[in-house]
Write a protein that holds these residues in place. Structure first.
Motif, PDB file in Angstrom:
ATOM      1  N   UNK A   1      21.489  21.274  -0.417  1.00 28.45           N
ATOM      2  CA  UNK A   1      20.385  20.178   0.329  1.00 28.45           C
ATOM      3  C   UNK A   1      19.333  20.023  -0.533  1.00 28.45           C
ATOM      4  N   UNK A   2      18.876  18.212   0.037  1.00 26.41           N
ATOM      5  CA  UNK A   2      17.757  17.772  -0.972  1.00 26.41           C
ATOM      6  C   UNK A   2      16.384  18.419  -0.141  1.00 26.41           C
ATOM      7  N   UNK A   3      15.997  18.994  -0.770  1.00 29.76           N
ATOM      8  CA  UNK A   3      14.064  20.037  -0.918  1.00 29.76           C
ATOM      9  C   UNK A   3      13.146  19.013  -1.567  1.00 29.76           C
ATOM     10  N   UNK A   4      11.903  19.150  -0.376  1.00 28.64           N
ATOM     11  CA  UNK A   4      10.844  19.396  -1.313  1.00 28.64           C
ATOM     12  C   UNK A   4       9.736  19.953  -2.737  1.00 28.64           C
ATOM     13  N   UNK A   5       9.779  19.089  -3.253  1.00 31.01           N
ATOM     14  CA  UNK A   5       9.449  19.726  -4.641  1.00 31.01           C
ATOM     15  C   UNK A   5       7.785  20.017  -4.139  1.00 31.01           C
ATOM     16  N   UNK A   6       7.203  18.489  -4.406  1.00 29.45           N
ATOM     17  CA  UNK A   6       5.317  18.205  -4.542  1.00 29.45           C
ATOM     18  C   UNK A   6       5.661  17.262  -3.797  1.00 29.45           C
TER      19      UNK A   6
ATOM     20  N   UNK B   1       1.146  -1.361   0.120  1.00 25.85           N
ATOM     21  CA  UNK B   1      -0.664  -0.021  -0.279  1.00 25.85           C
ATOM     22  C   UNK B   1       0.788   1.318  -0.066  1.00 25.85           C
ATOM     23  N   UNK B   2       0.356   1.569  -0.930  1.00 28.71           N
ATOM     24  CA  UNK B   2       1.372   3.385  -1.054  1.00 28.71           C
ATOM     25  C   UNK B   2       1.051   4.379  -0.164  1.00 28.71           C
ATOM     26  N   UNK B   3       1.737   4.916   0.531  1.00 26.66           N
ATOM     27  CA  UNK B   3       0.494   6.346   1.480  1.00 26.66           C
ATOM     28  C   UNK B   3       0.598   7.383   1.035  1.00 26.66           C
ATOM     29  N   UNK B   4       2.078   7.839  -0.174  1.00 23.53           N
ATOM     30  CA  UNK B   4       2.314   8.981  -0.574  1.00 23.53           C
ATOM     31  C   UNK B   4       3.221   8.797  -1.506  1.00 23.53           C
ATOM     32  N   UNK B   5       3.726   9.670  -2.222  1.00 21.93           N
ATOM     33  CA  UNK B   5       4.516   9.950  -3.184  1.00 21.93           C
ATOM     34  C   UNK B   5       4.582  11.168  -3.730  1.00 21.93           C
ATOM     35  N   UNK B   6       5.813  11.748  -4.102  1.00 20.60           N
ATOM     36  CA  UNK B   6       6.410  12.976  -4.637  1.00 20.60           C
ATOM     37  C   UNK B   6       7.819  12.986  -4.639  1.00 20.60           C
ATOM     38  N   UNK B   7       8.323  14.382  -5.252  1.00 18.79           N
ATOM     39  CA  UNK B   7       9.519  14.712  -6.149  1.00 18.79           C
ATOM     40  C   UNK B   7       9.685  15.771  -4.947  1.00 18.79           C
ATOM     41  N   UNK B   8      11.320  15.207  -4.608  1.00 22.28           N
ATOM     42  CA  UNK B   8      12.492  16.111  -4.120  1.00 22.28           C
ATOM     43  C   UNK B   8      13.659  16.946  -5.158  1.00 22.28           C
ATOM     44  N   UNK B   9      14.506  17.297  -4.814  1.00 22.43           N
ATOM     45  CA  UNK B   9      15.045  18.374  -5.535  1.00 22.43           C
ATOM     46  C   UNK B   9      16.300  18.005  -5.223  1.00 22.43           C
ATOM     47  N   UNK B  10      17.561  18.791  -6.141  1.00 22.89           N
ATOM     48  CA  UNK B  10      19.203  18.619  -5.316  1.00 22.89           C
ATOM     49  C   UNK B  10      19.527  18.952  -6.020  1.00 22.89           C
TER      50      UNK B  10
ATOM     51  N   UNK C   1       3.092  21.522  -2.322  1.00 19.66           N
ATOM     52  CA  UNK C   1       3.805  21.755  -2.754  1.00 19.66           C
ATOM     53  C   UNK C   1       5.033  23.177  -2.068  1.00 19.66           C
ATOM     54  N   UNK C   2       6.207  23.298  -2.992  1.00 18.12           N
ATOM     55  CA  UNK C   2       6.773  23.931  -2.431  1.00 18.12           C
ATOM     56  C   UNK C   2       6.837  25.879  -2.812  1.00 18.12           C
ATOM     57  N   UNK C   3       6.763  26.741  -2.224  1.00 20.04           N
ATOM     58  CA  UNK C   3       6.788  27.804  -2.527  1.00 20.04           C
ATOM     59  C   UNK C   3       7.151  28.569  -3.774  1.00 20.04           C
ATOM     60  N   UNK C   4       7.827  27.656  -4.197  1.00 13.71           N
ATOM     61  CA  UNK C   4       9.085  28.319  -4.917  1.00 13.71           C
ATOM     62  C   UNK C   4       8.477  27.619  -6.345  1.00 13.71           C
ATOM     63  N   UNK C   5       7.347  26.701  -6.644  1.00 14.17           N
ATOM     64  CA  UNK C   5       6.704  26.122  -7.505  1.00 14.17           C
ATOM     65  C   UNK C   5       5.582  25.567  -8.065  1.00 14.17           C
ATOM     66  N   UNK C   6       4.608  26.145  -6.452  1.00 16.10           N
ATOM     67  CA  UNK C   6       3.648  26.669  -7.181  1.00 16.10           C
ATOM     68  C   UNK C   6       3.210  27.603  -8.021  1.00 16.10           C
ATOM     69  N   UNK C   7       1.932  26.978  -8.488  1.00 19.38           N
ATOM     70  CA  UNK C   7       1.768  27.854  -9.492  1.00 19.38           C
ATOM     71  C   UNK C   7       1.792  27.124 -10.870  1.00 19.38           C
ATOM     72  N   UNK C   8       3.485  26.596 -10.872  1.00 27.28           N
ATOM     73  CA  UNK C   8       3.494  26.119 -12.183  1.00 27.28           C
ATOM     74  C   UNK C   8       4.288  24.857 -11.855  1.00 27.28           C
ATOM     75  N   UNK C   9       4.010  24.045 -11.675  1.00 28.26           N
ATOM     76  CA  UNK C   9       4.410  22.642 -11.019  1.00 28.26           C
ATOM     77  C   UNK C   9       2.942  22.153 -10.982  1.00 28.26           C
ATOM     78  N   UNK C  10       2.763  20.448 -11.193  1.00 30.00           N
ATOM     79  CA  UNK C  10       1.700  20.404 -11.284  1.00 30.00           C
ATOM     80  C   UNK C  10       2.486  18.600 -10.945  1.00 30.00           C
ATOM     81  N   UNK C  11       1.505  18.457  -9.918  1.00 35.49           N
ATOM     82  CA  UNK C  11       1.849  16.782  -9.593  1.00 35.49           C
ATOM     83  C   UNK C  11       0.368  16.133  -9.248  1.00 35.49           C
ATOM     84  N   UNK C  12       0.533  15.207  -9.729  1.00 35.34           N
ATOM     85  CA  UNK C  12      -0.540  13.538 -10.734  1.00 35.34           C
ATOM     86  C   UNK C  12       0.056  12.304 -10.185  1.00 35.34           C
TER      87      UNK C  12
END
Length: 120
Positions: free
Chosen positions: A44-49, A30-39, A59-70
């Motif tokens: 340091x590695x940071x959360x994207x979405x 069972x997958x609880x959640x998935x996401x993307x991080x970047x470095x 979403x990270x504030x820096x990508x809100x309105x530009x990135x979409x996770x699905x």
């Protein structure tokens, strides 16, 4: 036992778009959640979405309105649509999942990363 494989990285010009995909495979209970991080280099590695199985997103504030996770839960796949890319989005993007395994233990898994380079 669980593998996350990213695809879709590459080189794009400022203002362009890319779509990352990450498919989870193996012994998945069972997958609880998935996401993307970047470095980025030197950072340091940071959360994207992130997205929960129920569809709640963060979403990270820096990508809100530009990135979409699905997600496609049936395929255990998460996507990241990245629009209006900026040079500061250049980084290695890592897929991440939190899963309840067959022994009912919650574990985290990481992909090997996909390089996204945005040229100015």
């Amino acid at each position: 036992q669980v593998q996350l494989v990213e695809s879709g990285g590459g080189l794009v010009q400022t203002g362009g778009s890319l779509r990352l995909s990450c498919a989870a495979s193996g012994r998945i209970f069972s997958i609880n959640d998935m996401g993307w991080y970047r470095q980025a280099p030197g950072n340091q590695r940071e959360l994207v979405a992130t997205i929960t199985r129920g569809g709640s997103t963060n979403y990270a504030d820096s990508v809100k309105g530009r990135f979409t996770i699905s997600t496609d839960n049936a395929k255990n796949t998460v996507y990241l649509q990245m629009n209006r890319l900026k040079p500061e989005d250049t980084a290695v993007y890592y897929c991440h999942s939190r899963q309840t395994d067959f022994d009912y233990v919650l574990r985290e898994y990481w992909g090997k990363g996909a390089l996204v380079t945005v040229s100015s």
